[in-house]
Design an enzyme around this catalytic site. Sequence first.
Site, PDB file in Angstrom:
ATOM      1  N   ARG A 157       0.893  -1.142   0.053  1.00 42.10           N
ATOM      2  CA  ARG A 157      -0.105   0.074  -0.084  1.00 42.10           C
ATOM      3  C   ARG A 157       0.696   1.263   0.149  1.00 42.10           C
ATOM      4  O   ARG A 157       1.922   1.430   0.555  1.00 42.10           O
ATOM      5  CB  ARG A 157      -0.957   0.017   1.214  1.00 42.10           C
ATOM      6  CG  ARG A 157      -2.080  -1.298   1.369  1.00 42.10           C
ATOM      7  CD  ARG A 157      -2.923  -0.699   2.442  1.00 42.10           C
ATOM      8  NE  ARG A 157      -2.136  -1.177   3.706  1.00 42.10           N
ATOM      9  CZ  ARG A 157      -1.913  -0.315   4.780  1.00 42.10           C
ATOM     10  NH1 ARG A 157      -1.885   1.108   4.474  1.00 42.10           N
ATOM     11  NH2 ARG A 157      -1.236  -1.068   5.819  1.00 42.10           N
TER      12      ARG A 157
ATOM     13  N   CYS B 253       0.952  -7.213  13.821  1.00 43.28           N
ATOM     14  CA  CYS B 253       0.930  -7.657  15.185  1.00 43.28           C
ATOM     15  C   CYS B 253       0.354  -9.005  15.418  1.00 43.28           C
ATOM     16  O   CYS B 253      -0.071  -9.224  16.589  1.00 43.28           O
ATOM     17  CB  CYS B 253       0.124  -6.572  16.094  1.00 43.28           C
ATOM     18  SG  CYS B 253       1.069  -5.001  16.285  1.00 43.28           S
TER      19      CYS B 253
ATOM     20  N   ARG C 153       2.266 -12.126  -0.067  1.00 46.30           N
ATOM     21  CA  ARG C 153       0.580 -12.565   0.196  1.00 46.30           C
ATOM     22  C   ARG C 153      -0.022 -13.696  -0.332  1.00 46.30           C
ATOM     23  O   ARG C 153       0.364 -14.258  -1.316  1.00 46.30           O
ATOM     24  CB  ARG C 153      -0.356 -11.399  -0.212  1.00 46.30           C
ATOM     25  CG  ARG C 153       0.044 -10.049   0.411  1.00 46.30           C
ATOM     26  CD  ARG C 153      -0.489  -9.628   1.793  1.00 46.30           C
ATOM     27  NE  ARG C 153       0.050  -8.218   2.238  1.00 46.30           N
ATOM     28  CZ  ARG C 153      -0.638  -7.861   3.318  1.00 46.30           C
ATOM     29  NH1 ARG C 153      -1.734  -8.429   3.966  1.00 46.30           N
ATOM     30  NH2 ARG C 153      -0.077  -6.687   3.533  1.00 46.30           N
TER      31      ARG C 153
ATOM     32  N   ASP D 212      -9.522  -9.422   9.491  1.00 41.77           N
ATOM     33  CA  ASP D 212      -8.947  -8.051   9.058  1.00 41.77           C
ATOM     34  C   ASP D 212      -9.891  -6.840   9.470  1.00 41.77           C
ATOM     35  O   ASP D 212      -9.563  -5.806  10.015  1.00 41.77           O
ATOM     36  CB  ASP D 212      -8.330  -7.952   7.971  1.00 41.77           C
ATOM     37  CG  ASP D 212      -7.557  -6.906   7.568  1.00 41.77           C
ATOM     38  OD1 ASP D 212      -6.681  -6.387   8.256  1.00 41.77           O
ATOM     39  OD2 ASP D 212      -7.598  -6.185   6.122  1.00 41.77           O
TER      40      ASP D 212
ATOM     41  N   LYS E 123      -9.385  -1.985   1.647  1.00 43.70           N
ATOM     42  CA  LYS E 123      -9.159  -0.733   2.875  1.00 43.70           C
ATOM     43  C   LYS E 123      -9.874   0.270   2.296  1.00 43.70           C
ATOM     44  O   LYS E 123     -10.388   1.093   3.057  1.00 43.70           O
ATOM     45  CB  LYS E 123      -7.445  -0.606   2.896  1.00 43.70           C
ATOM     46  CG  LYS E 123      -6.666  -1.800   3.198  1.00 43.70           C
ATOM     47  CD  LYS E 123      -7.153  -2.130   4.641  1.00 43.70           C
ATOM     48  CE  LYS E 123      -6.170  -3.180   4.970  1.00 43.70           C
ATOM     49  NZ  LYS E 123      -6.057  -3.700   6.601  1.00 43.70           N
TER      50      LYS E 123
ATOM     51  N   SER F 112      -1.202  -3.227  11.855  1.00 41.71           N
ATOM     52  CA  SER F 112      -0.547  -4.153  10.755  1.00 41.71           C
ATOM     53  C   SER F 112       0.700  -4.862  11.657  1.00 41.71           C
ATOM     54  O   SER F 112       1.406  -4.213  12.457  1.00 41.71           O
ATOM     55  CB  SER F 112      -0.046  -3.557   9.668  1.00 41.71           C
ATOM     56  OG  SER F 112      -1.322  -2.766   9.149  1.00 41.71           O
TER      57      SER F 112
ATOM     58  N   TYR G 180      -1.541  -3.649  -6.790  1.00 40.75           N
ATOM     59  CA  TYR G 180      -1.197  -4.464  -5.749  1.00 40.75           C
ATOM     60  C   TYR G 180      -2.177  -3.998  -4.549  1.00 40.75           C
ATOM     61  O   TYR G 180      -2.391  -2.983  -4.105  1.00 40.75           O
ATOM     62  CB  TYR G 180       0.219  -3.750  -5.275  1.00 40.75           C
ATOM     63  CG  TYR G 180       0.689  -5.229  -4.407  1.00 40.75           C
ATOM     64  CD1 TYR G 180       1.377  -6.343  -4.989  1.00 40.75           C
ATOM     65  CD2 TYR G 180       0.515  -5.349  -2.858  1.00 40.75           C
ATOM     66  CE1 TYR G 180       1.793  -7.322  -4.282  1.00 40.75           C
ATOM     67  CE2 TYR G 180       1.098  -6.058  -2.195  1.00 40.75           C
ATOM     68  CZ  TYR G 180       1.680  -7.465  -2.882  1.00 40.75           C
ATOM     69  OH  TYR G 180       2.258  -8.441  -1.930  1.00 40.75           O
TER      70      TYR G 180
ATOM     71  N   HIS H 264     -10.989  -1.840  11.824  1.00 39.46           N
ATOM     72  CA  HIS H 264      -9.879  -2.794  11.338  1.00 39.46           C
ATOM     73  C   HIS H 264      -9.736  -3.701  12.522  1.00 39.46           C
ATOM     74  O   HIS H 264      -8.689  -3.476  13.473  1.00 39.46           O
ATOM     75  CB  HIS H 264      -8.615  -1.822  11.394  1.00 39.46           C
ATOM     76  CG  HIS H 264      -7.495  -2.441  10.517  1.00 39.46           C
ATOM     77  ND1 HIS H 264      -6.097  -2.031  10.959  1.00 39.46           N
ATOM     78  CD2 HIS H 264      -7.243  -3.420   9.684  1.00 39.46           C
ATOM     79  CE1 HIS H 264      -5.294  -2.615  10.115  1.00 39.46           C
ATOM     80  NE2 HIS H 264      -6.028  -3.582   9.415  1.00 39.46           N
TER      81      HIS H 264
HETATM   82  C1  OXD Z   1      -2.687  -4.156   6.645  1.00 40.44           C
HETATM   83  C2  OXD Z   1      -3.291  -5.286   5.602  1.00 40.44           C
HETATM   84  O1  OXD Z   1      -1.758  -3.435   6.163  1.00 40.44           O
HETATM   85  O2  OXD Z   1      -4.398  -5.893   6.242  1.00 40.44           O
HETATM   86  O3  OXD Z   1      -3.444  -3.825   7.655  1.00 40.44           O
HETATM   87  O4  OXD Z   1      -2.916  -5.380   4.724  1.00 40.44           O
HETATM   88 MN    MN Z   2      -4.916  -4.776   7.802  1.00 39.87          MN
END
Ligand code: OXD
Ligand code: MN
Length: 610
Positions: free
Chosen positions: A77, A269, A384, A292, A225, A267, A216, A245
């Site tokens: 991102r 964690c 991913r 997520d 997102k 992210s 991407y 989130h």
């Molecule tokens: C993030 C994801 O960056 O879920 O939080 O990809």
């Molecule tokens: Mn996320």
Amino acid sequence: MSEAVQKPPTTNQKLIQWVEEKAALCQPDDIIWCDGSDEEFGRICQLMVQNGTAVKLNEVLRPNSFLCRSEPDDVARVEHRTFICSEKMEDAGPTNNWRDPTEMKRELNDLFKGCMRGRTMYVVPFSMGPLGSPIAHIGIELTDSPYVVANMKLMTRMGNRVLETLGDDDFVPCLHSVGHPLEPGESDVPWPDNVANKYITHFPETREIISFGSGYGGNALLGKKCFALRIASVMARDEGWLAEHMLILGLTNPQGEKKYIAAAFPSQCGKTNLAMMTPTLPGWKVETVGDDIAWMKWGADGRLYAINPEAGFFGVAPGTSMENNPNAMLSITRNTVFTNVAETPDGDVWWEGMTPKKPSRLISWLNSEWTPKSSTRAAHPNSRFTAPAEQCPCIDADWETPQGVPIDAILFGGRRPGTIPLACRALSWEHGVFLGSTVASETTAAASGEVGQVRRDSFAMLPFCGYHMADYFAHWLRQSKDANHKLPAIYSVNWFRKDEDGKFLWPGYGDNSRVLKWIFENLDGADNAIATPIGHLPKADTIDTGGLNLAPDAMQQLLTVDNEAWKREARSIRSYYQMFGTRLPQELSDQLDALQERLTIADLHEDRAI
Ligand code: OXD
Ligand code: MN
């Protein structure tokens, strides 16, 4: 445009007109309305193989699965190219990049002119949430990327059935292009993008998303997102619900009683690991609703009900193994798209941390020969897997229930080597919102050399809130003002405390079930907590550590309030809050004042004891 123009499989005039208008702008060679079928997925993946975007993996080892390699400059991102284009700059707030909506659209319009020449425009109808759920919403993504189509099929409910549910209703328009038109005779590249002109833009007032230049993940799969968090957070504010989130998990005790928990972590964690955890405590069970994002609405009975708006996982591959997350590994055994992982000689996938022993030979994510002696990584750190959630062995029986699952507790956590205890129950809803607003991760020496630097990520939403973060805090605070609302209890957790030697004090992963058990019992009214200046902490011996080989004083360190450290924490929160200026809700500065006061009183008591 080609001879056989497909008749739109809808009567929705707004949709038909929008597609026509954008096709006139982008000038694709073809328009395909995606039906969402498995056959279509097969055709799209086949096309990606032909184009060199994907390789088909070994059908025996990894049926119906593909490996895509992106350009090295399109791997994550792009927050610095992400914009909230609200009419007023102050409505985007200090944590978002802002652009004037009219100017932004003018600039985008120039970029989109003819941007799909030589390509196909795919019309991707998708539902965020189970079809027909009162919490779900529908979006339509126009894209020139087959990679996006394949991933949207896995990540959302997609295709004809969505158009049927939509009927003549409204939808969130999501326009996407990789920004790489092909002139006549020009051959394509495996991963088209437009590095110089990446724009991920959101128009909160008109609820539109426009993304250019990147193919991407969150930049291009616009349901995730962009829609489910940035635009949905605005819808939620206006309509009185929550778009968060957060993972959602079901926790069942040995007696068969079940509670649902939603949890926000920044992210990196371990959200996916927690959502799919295999408890080490006998008789306890964790089941996954989502890993997520959670959309939550108040039910007629006053409880908060959550759905996972997504239908698949877009998980980080490196570090995922049969040891630490067997449920994730078993979710990706088939029908999976991998991006930027390494390829084994027998046509399967590998990434750092997947197996203790590295394979002796691989093709890296950069498409070059790789051996354990290579100085580069085999898989990109943000590589991913995209897989359907229904393939998860521990998927919750109610994960697609239209009305959602009732949430009993909300957890906030970050990566904090010091200060924050293993678990803590908020003193009130307002105190819980305060805890959410102060979520942070601390950098470690290994990561950056700046030990103990706190990076705040309120509610883990800093990159994902579509409006002013202080107004978002106010929205959370408002939830307690309705007397009908049966508020979930709020906890903070921290799996990442370290000792003086930098070693983790808590084993994490499946042993986090021990903390979940304490929370479960606390929710049931157990006398297992003690009031402290920072909240209700677990009483000694109320977290089940049976069978754990912890350092002798680990639990004490994990559950002690260090007044000095907390005074520093309070000062750091105060300086963080400054950026919100007068828009910060009074309740939160009151919470901070009250925390400092309680810490001072605790100090006085200690002095007296001495
Ligand atoms: C993030 C994801 O960056 O879920 O939080 O990809
Ligand atoms: Mn996320």
